[in-house]
Design a protein around this motif. Structure first.
Motif, PDB file in Angstrom:
ATOM      1  N   PRO A 184       0.841  -1.208   0.000  1.00  0.00           N
ATOM      2  CA  PRO A 184       0.000   0.000   0.000  1.00  0.00           C
ATOM      3  C   PRO A 184       0.874   1.256   0.000  1.00  0.00           C
ATOM      4  O   PRO A 184       2.039   1.211   0.405  1.00  0.00           O
ATOM      5  CB  PRO A 184      -0.786  -0.108   1.314  1.00  0.00           C
ATOM      6  N   ARG A 185       0.317   2.354  -0.420  1.00  0.00           N
ATOM      7  CA  ARG A 185       1.031   3.625  -0.331  1.00  0.00           C
ATOM      8  C   ARG A 185       1.302   3.933   1.138  1.00  0.00           C
ATOM      9  O   ARG A 185       0.582   3.434   2.037  1.00  0.00           O
ATOM     10  CB  ARG A 185       0.220   4.736  -0.986  1.00  0.00           C
ATOM     11  N   PRO A 186       2.332   4.728   1.440  1.00  0.00           N
ATOM     12  CA  PRO A 186       2.704   4.999   2.835  1.00  0.00           C
ATOM     13  C   PRO A 186       1.556   5.462   3.726  1.00  0.00           C
ATOM     14  O   PRO A 186       1.488   5.091   4.896  1.00  0.00           O
ATOM     15  CB  PRO A 186       3.791   6.074   2.698  1.00  0.00           C
ATOM     16  N   SER A 187       0.637   6.273   3.193  1.00  0.00           N
ATOM     17  CA  SER A 187      -0.467   6.780   4.016  1.00  0.00           C
ATOM     18  C   SER A 187      -1.428   5.671   4.442  1.00  0.00           C
ATOM     19  O   SER A 187      -2.181   5.830   5.407  1.00  0.00           O
ATOM     20  CB  SER A 187      -1.239   7.867   3.271  1.00  0.00           C
ATOM     21  N   TYR A 188      -1.422   4.542   3.723  1.00  0.00           N
ATOM     22  CA  TYR A 188      -2.241   3.398   4.101  1.00  0.00           C
ATOM     23  C   TYR A 188      -1.470   2.418   4.989  1.00  0.00           C
ATOM     24  O   TYR A 188      -2.062   1.505   5.568  1.00  0.00           O
ATOM     25  CB  TYR A 188      -2.748   2.652   2.870  1.00  0.00           C
ATOM     26  N   CYS A 189      -0.140   2.597   5.063  1.00  0.00           N
ATOM     27  CA  CYS A 189       0.672   1.715   5.895  1.00  0.00           C
ATOM     28  C   CYS A 189       0.603   2.110   7.364  1.00  0.00           C
ATOM     29  O   CYS A 189       0.481   1.259   8.245  1.00  0.00           O
ATOM     30  CB  CYS A 189       2.131   1.752   5.425  1.00  0.00           C
ATOM     31  N   THR A 190       0.696   3.418   7.620  1.00  0.00           N
ATOM     32  CA  THR A 190       0.587   3.887   8.994  1.00  0.00           C
ATOM     33  C   THR A 190      -0.870   3.778   9.449  1.00  0.00           C
ATOM     34  O   THR A 190      -1.777   3.595   8.636  1.00  0.00           O
ATOM     35  CB  THR A 190       1.057   5.351   9.096  1.00  0.00           C
ATOM     36  N   ASP A 191      -1.096   3.889  10.747  1.00  0.00           N
ATOM     37  CA  ASP A 191      -2.448   3.749  11.288  1.00  0.00           C
ATOM     38  C   ASP A 191      -3.395   4.749  10.623  1.00  0.00           C
ATOM     39  O   ASP A 191      -3.078   5.936  10.509  1.00  0.00           O
ATOM     40  CB  ASP A 191      -2.440   3.988  12.796  1.00  0.00           C
ATOM     41  N   ASN A 192      -4.560   4.266  10.198  1.00  0.00           N
ATOM     42  CA  ASN A 192      -5.527   5.136   9.526  1.00  0.00           C
ATOM     43  C   ASN A 192      -6.927   4.537   9.651  1.00  0.00           C
ATOM     44  O   ASN A 192      -7.097   3.350   9.920  1.00  0.00           O
ATOM     45  CB  ASN A 192      -5.150   5.324   8.048  1.00  0.00           C
ATOM     46  N   GLY A 193      -7.929   5.373   9.434  1.00  0.00           N
ATOM     47  CA  GLY A 193      -9.316   4.928   9.552  1.00  0.00           C
ATOM     48  C   GLY A 193      -9.784   4.108   8.373  1.00  0.00           C
ATOM     49  O   GLY A 193     -10.700   3.279   8.506  1.00  0.00           O
ATOM     50  N   ALA A 194      -9.156   4.295   7.206  1.00  0.00           N
ATOM     51  CA  ALA A 194      -9.590   3.589   5.998  1.00  0.00           C
ATOM     52  C   ALA A 194      -9.386   2.081   6.121  1.00  0.00           C
ATOM     53  O   ALA A 194     -10.245   1.286   5.718  1.00  0.00           O
ATOM     54  CB  ALA A 194      -8.831   4.130   4.788  1.00  0.00           C
ATOM     55  N   MET A 195      -8.252   1.673   6.699  1.00  0.00           N
ATOM     56  CA  MET A 195      -7.985   0.235   6.825  1.00  0.00           C
ATOM     57  C   MET A 195      -8.957  -0.414   7.822  1.00  0.00           C
ATOM     58  O   MET A 195      -9.344  -1.575   7.663  1.00  0.00           O
ATOM     59  CB  MET A 195      -6.539  -0.011   7.263  1.00  0.00           C
ATOM     60  N   ILE A 196      -9.382   0.348   8.826  1.00  0.00           N
ATOM     61  CA  ILE A 196     -10.359  -0.163   9.789  1.00  0.00           C
ATOM     62  C   ILE A 196     -11.714  -0.294   9.113  1.00  0.00           C
ATOM     63  O   ILE A 196     -12.463  -1.259   9.349  1.00  0.00           O
ATOM     64  CB  ILE A 196     -10.444   0.767  11.015  1.00  0.00           C
ATOM     65  N   ALA A 197     -12.030   0.658   8.246  1.00  0.00           N
ATOM     66  CA  ALA A 197     -13.308   0.612   7.530  1.00  0.00           C
ATOM     67  C   ALA A 197     -13.390  -0.603   6.625  1.00  0.00           C
ATOM     68  O   ALA A 197     -14.399  -1.327   6.624  1.00  0.00           O
ATOM     69  CB  ALA A 197     -13.497   1.896   6.718  1.00  0.00           C
ATOM     70  N   ILE A 198     -12.337  -0.868   5.847  1.00  0.00           N
ATOM     71  CA  ILE A 198     -12.403  -1.983   4.902  1.00  0.00           C
ATOM     72  C   ILE A 198     -12.415  -3.319   5.630  1.00  0.00           C
ATOM     73  O   ILE A 198     -13.116  -4.256   5.222  1.00  0.00           O
ATOM     74  CB  ILE A 198     -11.256  -1.910   3.871  1.00  0.00           C
ATOM     75  N   ALA A 199     -11.682  -3.421   6.732  1.00  0.00           N
ATOM     76  CA  ALA A 199     -11.724  -4.656   7.522  1.00  0.00           C
ATOM     77  C   ALA A 199     -13.100  -4.829   8.155  1.00  0.00           C
ATOM     78  O   ALA A 199     -13.628  -5.947   8.247  1.00  0.00           O
ATOM     79  CB  ALA A 199     -10.641  -4.628   8.598  1.00  0.00           C
ATOM     80  N   GLY A 200     -13.703  -3.715   8.582  1.00  0.00           N
ATOM     81  CA  GLY A 200     -15.030  -3.774   9.182  1.00  0.00           C
ATOM     82  C   GLY A 200     -16.103  -4.194   8.200  1.00  0.00           C
ATOM     83  O   GLY A 200     -17.027  -4.946   8.551  1.00  0.00           O
ATOM     84  N   VAL A 201     -16.003  -3.731   6.954  1.00  0.00           N
ATOM     85  CA  VAL A 201     -16.973  -4.109   5.926  1.00  0.00           C
ATOM     86  C   VAL A 201     -17.009  -5.623   5.764  1.00  0.00           C
ATOM     87  O   VAL A 201     -18.084  -6.245   5.753  1.00  0.00           O
ATOM     88  CB  VAL A 201     -16.617  -3.441   4.574  1.00  0.00           C
ATOM     89  N   HIS A 202     -15.832  -6.239   5.639  1.00  0.00           N
ATOM     90  CA  HIS A 202     -15.781  -7.682   5.399  1.00  0.00           C
ATOM     91  C   HIS A 202     -16.154  -8.483   6.644  1.00  0.00           C
ATOM     92  O   HIS A 202     -16.778  -9.548   6.540  1.00  0.00           O
ATOM     93  CB  HIS A 202     -14.393  -8.068   4.893  1.00  0.00           C
ATOM     94  N   SER A 203     -15.805  -7.970   7.811  1.00  0.00           N
ATOM     95  CA  SER A 203     -16.208  -8.644   9.046  1.00  0.00           C
ATOM     96  C   SER A 203     -17.726  -8.604   9.202  1.00  0.00           C
ATOM     97  O   SER A 203     -18.353  -9.601   9.602  1.00  0.00           O
ATOM     98  CB  SER A 203     -15.542  -7.967  10.242  1.00  0.00           C
TER      99      SER A 203
END
Length: 333
Positions: free
Chosen positions: A295-314
């Motif tokens: 992922p681009r660096p902004s997606y590597c560090t802690d961010n809300g987007a990665m929590i959102a996508i994991a939450g969608v699939h969960s």
């Protein structure tokens, strides 16, 4: 489907709005680096207080940038753990309260799952199964990912995480916190073969990591140079230390891919922003015929987007939710 992702596991307060499972409408983050720098590391009590001040403005700003209101949200995803309990409680309690008042379902997300799946925010998405190396200040782990919700832990650090080792070495060299980016910058002008720091391979075939010995070796080297009244060659120390850490991370990830007969490799976590790690991983994957996704660096560090996508699939796998859920400091993955 619109998902609000909220992250507050350590010292960054973040929120993002994701449409379906691919289109990011907004991503907002506020860092506490300036507050913790003078202490040489994250102070948990200060971190949780800062989250209390930031959580509402950050969430509101994410909704504003997405040009929606909370009534448009279909799901709230929030980090449940692992992390600092005080920090996690701020985001998790806020998400539950927002869910209850707005009558929007919410889902607790494992922070590690967020890092593993952050690569799906990019256009070039990996195919399952894949090997995921997650490296940050809190963890250094290798996972096998078979689906969006099925992960198998293959190896992890037995002591310091890679990011933690970077920060501790930076501190003993006199660099400010956070130290990882500083070491990476200093290493650019250094010789990564100047000092032969040890590589901890552990037992044959092991996929675990150990960075405490490497950290001690840097300390011993500095002490020996000072006893000889020699000036410390900081750039060479940084480059040699970084090379020793990165080489082990890369080779063990490739070993995991070989053991599991998997062609796809994914990087995640804050340390995966390190240019040398990316460069060496790309080279070694090319040599071994593996397909690498970063992922681009902004997606590597802690961010809300990665929590959102994991939450969608969960949520797709299990739509039930309970307000009795609580945070946890250690990952169940």
């Amino acid at each position: 489907m619109l998902t609000l992702g909220i992250e507050s596991s350590c010292d960054d307060t973040a929120a993002a709005v994701l449409q379906d499972d691919s289109t990011l409408l907004s991503s907002v983050l506020t860092s506490q680096d300036q507050i913790h720098t003078r202490f040489g590391g994250v102070v948990p009590e200060l971190a949780s207080r800062c989250h209390l001040e930031s959580i509402v403005p950050v969430v509101n700003e994410s909704l504003k940038r997405a040009k929606i209101t909370i009534s448009d949200i279909d799901l709230i995803a929030v980090t449940q753990g692992p992390g600092l309990i005080g920090s996690l409680l701020v985001g998790f309690s806020y998400a539950k309260a927002l869910s209850y008042i707005s009558k929007i379902p919410f889902v607790g997300v494992d922070h590690m799952a967020g890092h593993i799946l952050s690569v799906f925010l990019e256009e070039d998405k990996p195919e399952f199964p894949f090997i995921a190396l997650v490296v940050s200040g809190g963890t250094s782990s290798i996972y096998r990912a078979d689906t969006f919700t099925k992960f198998t832990l293959l190896g992890r650090t037995r002591d310091d995480a890679a990011g933690e080792a970077f920060d501790k070495v930076a501190k003993l060299l006199g660099f400010p916190y956070p130290g990882g980016p500083v070491i990476s910058h200093e290493a650019q002008s250094g010789d990564n073969e100047a000092i032969q720091f040890p590589r901890s391979w552990l037992e044959k075939g092991s996929l675990d990591f150990s960075f405490s010995g490497l950290k001690t070796s840097v300390l011993n080297h500095c002490n020996r140079e000072k006893q000889k009244n020699n000036p410390l060659q900081l750039a060479d120390i940084c480059a040699s230390f970084q090379e020793a850490a990165v080489e082990v991370l890369v080779e063990k990830t490739l070993l995991a891919a070989s053991q599991q007969s998997i062609q796809n490799i994914v990087l995640g976590g804050g340390v995966s922003s390190n240019p040398r790690l990316r460069q060496l991983m790309e080279r070694r994957c090319s040599e071994d015929g593996k397909k690498l996704h970063i992922p681009r660096p902004s997606y590597c560090t802690d961010n809300g987007a990665m929590i959102a996508i994991a939450g969608v699939h969960s949520h797709r796998e299990n739509s039930e939710f309970s307000y009795d859920l609580d945070v946890y400091s250690r990952s169940a993955l």
